[in-house]
Scaffold this motif. Structure first.
Motif, PDB file in Angstrom:
ATOM      1  N   ILE A  91       0.818  -1.214   0.000  1.00 16.90           N
ATOM      2  CA  ILE A  91       0.000   0.000   0.000  1.00 16.90           C
ATOM      3  C   ILE A  91       0.853   1.265   0.000  1.00 16.90           C
ATOM      4  O   ILE A  91       0.375   2.337   0.356  1.00 16.90           O
ATOM      5  N   ASP A 132       0.038   9.390   6.617  1.00 15.98           N
ATOM      6  CA  ASP A 132      -0.309   8.201   5.814  1.00 15.98           C
ATOM      7  C   ASP A 132      -0.327   6.955   6.709  1.00 15.98           C
ATOM      8  O   ASP A 132       0.299   5.951   6.396  1.00 15.98           O
ATOM      9  N   LYS A 161      -6.205   5.899   9.320  1.00 18.72           N
ATOM     10  CA  LYS A 161      -7.019   7.043   8.869  1.00 18.72           C
ATOM     11  C   LYS A 161      -7.961   7.564   9.967  1.00 18.72           C
ATOM     12  O   LYS A 161      -8.319   8.738   9.975  1.00 18.72           O
ATOM     13  N   ASP A 192      -2.795  11.499   2.868  1.00 22.29           N
ATOM     14  CA  ASP A 192      -2.999  10.515   1.801  1.00 22.29           C
ATOM     15  C   ASP A 192      -4.370   9.830   1.935  1.00 22.29           C
ATOM     16  O   ASP A 192      -4.966   9.807   3.014  1.00 22.29           O
ATOM     17  N   ASN A 193      -4.847   9.299   0.836  1.00 22.38           N
ATOM     18  CA  ASN A 193      -5.987   8.365   0.820  1.00 22.38           C
ATOM     19  C   ASN A 193      -7.292   8.977   1.299  1.00 22.38           C
ATOM     20  O   ASN A 193      -8.027   8.357   2.085  1.00 22.38           O
ATOM     21  N   ARG A 225     -10.607   7.031  -1.370  1.00 23.25           N
ATOM     22  CA  ARG A 225     -10.898   5.617  -1.143  1.00 23.25           C
ATOM     23  C   ARG A 225     -12.138   5.160  -1.919  1.00 23.25           C
ATOM     24  O   ARG A 225     -13.158   4.781  -1.345  1.00 23.25           O
ATOM     25  N   LYS A 230      -3.076   1.993  -7.726  1.00 22.05           N
ATOM     26  CA  LYS A 230      -3.768   1.756  -6.462  1.00 22.05           C
ATOM     27  C   LYS A 230      -5.256   2.069  -6.536  1.00 22.05           C
ATOM     28  O   LYS A 230      -5.906   2.186  -5.488  1.00 22.05           O
TER      29      LYS A 230
HETATM   30  C1  DHB Z   1      -4.532   1.609   2.672  1.00 22.17           C
HETATM   31  C2  DHB Z   1      -3.716   2.506   3.359  1.00 22.17           C
HETATM   32  C3  DHB Z   1      -2.938   3.395   2.639  1.00 22.17           C
HETATM   33  O1  DHB Z   1      -2.131   4.288   3.248  1.00 22.17           O
HETATM   34  C4  DHB Z   1      -2.981   3.400   1.261  1.00 22.17           C
HETATM   35  O2  DHB Z   1      -2.211   4.291   0.593  1.00 22.17           O
HETATM   36  C5  DHB Z   1      -3.800   2.525   0.599  1.00 22.17           C
HETATM   37  C6  DHB Z   1      -4.576   1.626   1.312  1.00 22.17           C
HETATM   38  C7  DHB Z   1      -5.365   0.656   3.444  1.00 22.17           C
HETATM   39  O3  DHB Z   1      -5.287   0.663   4.676  1.00 22.17           O
HETATM   40  O4  DHB Z   1      -6.068  -0.097   2.814  1.00 22.17           O
END
Ligand code: DHB
Ligand code: SAH
Ligand code: MG
Length: 224
Positions: A38, A138, A141, A164-165, A168, A213
């Protein structure tokens, strides 16, 4: 003649990004060691480096080291006189990252702080060190609101905070089920975006991304 976002990532990595061999080797070593796959894409990693270079950042804080892939790009950007402090609570991840960073010749400028990031951030506050110029968030979350608010105590006017992210696959649109990890992650993301958008100390934007990703995104803020 079809094309997939992941194939385009590969094409851009090969033709534009100029990923150092040592970082690719480090990513492969992390995958071989069974770490989750990831890490940021090569293009995102290079963007982190360029943001460090463009802003002249010398002191970088990262929350979420994994195998040290994004750390390598950040450490690359700060140069030999710069420093990266990166937070990781899995000993195994920290060990792989240490090995990869040393192999890339970047080990001297990276401090891996083992432990829950909330504790490390509190310790950094107590140490009363120089402010960080750039923070890359990162990790888990769910804690993103805390990480951004704490970053405000560890930075200065003009510092950059990247989260980041934040997309989702679009799950950010709806409140998550707080009884699941994924739902709490979604709620942490929604809350951190609210903070980035409304806290008078921050000026922010957020962008969607696609690639190897999948559909995701990141937020970028400047401390006023
Ligand atoms: C996930 C976490 C991340 O930091 C990422 O870039 C992508 C996926 C995860 O926990 O699924
Ligand atoms: N920034 C990395 C990816 C990080 S993945 C890259 O792009 O290469 C998220 C990492 O955060 C994982 O290694 C996980 O173990 C770590 N992590 C999750 N929760 C944490 C916490 N509360 N404190 C410290 N590290 C944490
Ligand atoms: Mg991430």
């Amino acid at each position: 003649m079809g094309a997939e976002p992941g194939q385009v990532d590969d094409y851009l990595r090969a033709n534009v990004v100029d990923e150092p061999r040592a970082y690719a080797d480090g990513r492969a070593a992390a995958h071989a060691a069974g770490l989750p796959q990831i890490e940021v894409s090569a293009g995102q990693g290079k963007l982190l480096k360029l943001l460090v270079v463009l802003s002249g950042a010398r002191r970088v804080l990262e929350i979420g080291t994994l195998g040290g892939y994004s750390t390598s790009w950040l450490a690359d950007g700060v140069g030999p006189d710069g420093h990266v402090t990166t937070c990781e609570f899995e000993q195994r991840h920290a060990d792989v990252a240490r090995s990869n960073l040393d192999a890339a010749g970047l080990g001297d400028r990276v401090d891996i702080r083992l432990g829950a990031a909330r504790d490390t951030l509190a310790a950094l506050r107590r140490e009363d060190a120089e402010p960080f110029d750039l923070v890359f968030i990162d990790a888990d979350k769910e804690n993103n609101p805390h990480y951004v608010l704490e970053s405000l105590e560890l930075t200065r006017s003009g510092s950059i905070i990247i989260v980041d992210n934040v997309v989702r696959s679009g799950s950010v649109l709806h409140p998550g089920d707080a009884s699941t990890d994924e739902g709490r992650a979604t709620n942490g993301t929604r809350e951190v975006l609210d903070i980035l958008g409304s806290d008078p100390r921050l000026e922010a934007t957020a962008l969607q991304t696609t690639g190897s990703k999948g559909w995701d995104g990141f937020a970028l803020a400047v401390v006023r």
